[in-house]
Design a protein around this motif. Structure first.
Motif, short mmCIF file in Angstrom:
data_model
loop_
_atom_site.label_atom_id
_atom_site.label_comp_id
_atom_site.label_asym_id
_atom_site.label_seq_id
_atom_site.Cartn_x
_atom_site.Cartn_y
_atom_site.Cartn_z
N ASN A 1 13.42 21.71 -41.27
CA ASN A 1 13.79 22.30 -39.67
C ASN A 1 13.75 20.86 -38.93
O ASN A 1 14.72 20.67 -38.25
N GLU B 1 10.04 25.03 -34.48
CA GLU B 1 10.34 26.35 -33.76
C GLU B 1 11.95 26.17 -33.49
O GLU B 1 12.81 27.20 -33.62
N LYS C 1 7.81 30.17 -27.83
CA LYS C 1 6.91 30.31 -29.22
C LYS C 1 6.54 31.64 -29.57
O LYS C 1 6.04 32.39 -28.84
N ARG C 2 6.74 31.81 -30.80
CA ARG C 2 6.44 33.20 -31.30
C ARG C 2 4.93 33.18 -31.70
O ARG C 2 4.09 32.38 -31.74
N ARG D 1 -1.53 30.48 -35.05
CA ARG D 1 -1.52 29.90 -33.54
C ARG D 1 -2.69 30.55 -32.51
O ARG D 1 -2.70 29.88 -31.42
N TYR E 1 9.13 25.27 -25.96
CA TYR E 1 8.34 25.72 -26.76
C TYR E 1 7.11 26.75 -26.26
O TYR E 1 6.82 27.66 -26.77
N THR F 1 14.83 28.84 -35.26
CA THR F 1 15.39 29.68 -34.24
C THR F 1 16.63 29.41 -33.70
O THR F 1 17.28 30.48 -33.39
N GLN G 1 5.56 21.37 -33.04
CA GLN G 1 5.79 22.75 -33.36
C GLN G 1 7.11 22.99 -32.83
O GLN G 1 7.96 23.99 -33.04
#
Length: 359
Positions: A145, A191, A26-27, A32, A22, A195, A187
């Motif tokens: 998710n 995530e 991570k995006r 964030r 992560y 993804t 998270q």
């Protein structure tokens, strides 16, 4: 019962690999940038039933309009709904404003999971997300998710469409969550589900926790999670009248202050049960309201899908000559100029019709 799902799981290794992955991939998302609980709360409410790519521009605009809970608490309906216009599920916006008012009355954002759970419209998932991400409290945040990831990692065949199943998944996550970095752990699960561990064709070969995944090793990832189909949606046929007068103004009405799309504005519309031809039916319905109809032009038929219903809208453009008093006197209607249309929250279903006319 929970032990059967985690007895084969190396919890320490699972935590380590998930969290490291992560932090490395991570995006870069606007909520964030820090651990501000208000910013996180807004993002989590917006992300309910809505994809990340859709939410980002709404979120950025919303935070500029309402950078603090005090500003949101003071927002009037028209400003609030206009800021939320297009996101759908508008009760989320009203609940968020009510939460802001509660936070202001408390003198600041609550810092315990139990108190966060008391905020208006905040359920177990949102409370868990805010608690873990903003305050590093090791509590589960089980969304779609997480259901998907953990059902595959632990081979849980319980039906996620059933409310009682959430308790099972929350118990599982509570046992395996990192107490050192619960924020990154929760998270990371989200995530991963967004993804890599996708509903169809998951990218198992790229998965950072493939080693721990029982569904992968058993070759049953395509069978999980188990989810029964939702009940079918009810169709509602409507005839919509986009009425425009000689001054270039549109006639709209305001929806009731409770119920579906409360306090939004809409074009005149009537439920159609097929007793007459739609055009004839519409002209008859408009006759007490619009006295001097010059033309009636068919625009098209549009569908708008809600979670449990579908609006099937046969739409017409109505050109009229009228004095304001003829329409306004005995009805709850409002004339809005083309320029003013951007100031009023118009239901999304009718925005599509308007754009079709303008194009």
């Amino acid at each position: 019962m929970i032990e059967q799902y985690i007895e084969h799981l190396d919890i320490d290794g699972f935590q380590r690999d998930l969290i490291q992955w992560y932090h490395s991939v991570k995006r870069d998302l606007p909520w964030r940038i820090n651990q501000d609980p208000y910013r996180i709360l807004v993002s989590e409410i917006m992300l309910q039933q809505t994809q990340v790519a859709t939410v980002i521009p709404y979120y950025e605009r919303f935070m500029k309009l309402f950078p603090t809970t005090k500003g949101l608490a003071m927002a009037d309906d028209q400003t609030l709904l206009k800021a939320w216009e297009g996101l759908g599920y508008y009760s989320r916006a009203r609940n968020l404003r009510e939460s802001a008012r509660m936070i202001e009355e408390m003198g600041g954002f609550p810092k315990t999971h139990e108190e966060i759970l008391k905020l208006k419209g905040v359920g177990p998932y949102t409370a868990g997300a805010v608690s873990s991400i903003a305050f590093d409290i090791p509590v589960p945040a089980v969304d779609g998710n997480v259901f998907r990831v953990m059902s595959r990692v632990c081979c849980i065949y319980e039906d996620i469409a059933k409310a009682k199943t959430r308790k099972t998944f929350e118990a599982v996550v509570s046992r395996v969550i990192s107490h050192e970095d619960p924020s990154a752990f929760n998270q990371g699960l989200m995530e991963l589900g967004a993804t890599i561990c996708t509903p169809k064709s998951p990218k198992c070969l790229q998965c950072p926790v493939q080693f721990y995944c029982q569904a992968y090793h058993q070759g049953v990832d395509d069978l999980l999670p188990v989810k029964t189909k939702a009940t079918s949606q009810t169709k509602m046929k409507l005839v919509v009248a986009v009425v425009k007068n000689q001054h270039g103004e549109y006639l709209v009405s305001k929806r009731p202050n409770t119920g579906l799309l409360a306090n939004f504005y809409e074009f005149l519309n009537f439920e159609y049960l097929g007793e007459k031809e739609p055009k004839e039916f519409l002209v008859e319905k408009l006759s007490p309201i619009c006295k001097k109809v010059e033309s009636v032009q068919f625009i098209g038929t549009f569908n708008h899908v809600f979670s449990h219903r579908i609006w099937e809208m046969e739409s017409y453009f109505i050109s009229i000559q009228t004095g304001y008093e003829e329409v306004i006197a005995e009805n709850d209607y409002l004339w809005i100029s083309e320029q003013q249309m951007t100031d009023y929250p118009l239901v999304t279903a009718h925005q599509r019709i308007l754009k079709n006319i303008e194009s």
